[in-house]
Scaffold this active site. Structure first.
Site, PDB file in Angstrom:
ATOM      1  N   ASP A  28       0.847  -1.183   0.000  1.00  0.00           N
ATOM      2  CA  ASP A  28       0.000   0.000   0.000  1.00  0.00           C
ATOM      3  C   ASP A  28       0.890   1.243   0.000  1.00  0.00           C
ATOM      4  O   ASP A  28       2.113   1.146  -0.145  1.00  0.00           O
ATOM      5  CB  ASP A  28      -0.970  -0.026   1.189  1.00  0.00           C
ATOM      6  CG  ASP A  28      -0.276  -0.026   2.545  1.00  0.00           C
ATOM      7  OD1 ASP A  28       0.928   0.305   2.619  1.00  0.00           O
ATOM      8  OD2 ASP A  28      -0.950  -0.353   3.531  1.00  0.00           O
ATOM      9  N   LEU A  29       0.306   2.384   0.187  1.00  0.00           N
ATOM     10  CA  LEU A  29       1.038   3.642   0.141  1.00  0.00           C
ATOM     11  C   LEU A  29       2.188   3.706   1.141  1.00  0.00           C
ATOM     12  O   LEU A  29       3.216   4.325   0.880  1.00  0.00           O
ATOM     13  CB  LEU A  29       0.054   4.806   0.392  1.00  0.00           C
ATOM     14  CG  LEU A  29       0.604   6.212   0.266  1.00  0.00           C
ATOM     15  CD1 LEU A  29       1.092   6.478  -1.152  1.00  0.00           C
ATOM     16  CD2 LEU A  29      -0.466   7.215   0.652  1.00  0.00           C
TER      17      LEU A  29
END
Length: 148
Positions: A28-29
């Site tokens: 994810d980010l």
């Protein structure tokens, strides 16, 4: 000569070990593996384990015999995996029924358990009804369990 074969797992006794590397697309980010991707890693490991046991899921489907589907899944996330981590999915059969097989799986980084799950796969007809697993598949699972 170039060897372009896919990475495969291996058995150590009754335990199947399947290597996985964390790629950018898995995260994810924040650079942590997205929670659903652990399920993908485990699915690949289960499929590889069955293939290593001589269980041909595609042939069973093509012959109209049936397919496996996840019936239950209990998962616990303990610690995150991150970009570029080398992981291993460790799997072993814990129970075999007439139409189901339960597999315990751990996603590990070195000796650290990151995620654990118990997955029960049900063997189903092509129209979704429970069906006895093929006898030779059950025999393979039971032989493997005798090694524990």
């Amino acid at each position: 000569m170039v060897n372009d074969t896919l990475s495969a797992g291996r058995f150590e006794g009754a335990t199947h070990r399947f290597p996985v590397r964390v790629y950018f697309e898995d995260t994810d980010l924040s650079g942590v593996v997205y929670h659903a991707n652990y399920l993908r890693y485990m699915e690949r490991a289960r499929s590889d384990m069955l293939r290593a046991l001589g269980i041909e899921q595609r042939a069973a489907f093509d012959a109209g015999e049936g397919v496996y589907a996840v019936a239950t899944l209990a998962i616990r996330y303990r610690a995150p995996a991150r970009l570029d981590d080398d992981l291993v999915v460790v799997s072993h059969i814990v129970a075999v029924g007439a139409a189901t097989t339960t597999i315990h799986q751990s996603v590990m980084r070195a000796d650290a358990i990151l995620t654990q799950a118990d997955v029960t796969a049900a063997f189903l007809t092509l129209d979704g009804k429970p069906r006895r697993q093929p006898r030779d598949w059950v025999a393979a699972f039971n032989r493997l369990n005798q090694e524990n």
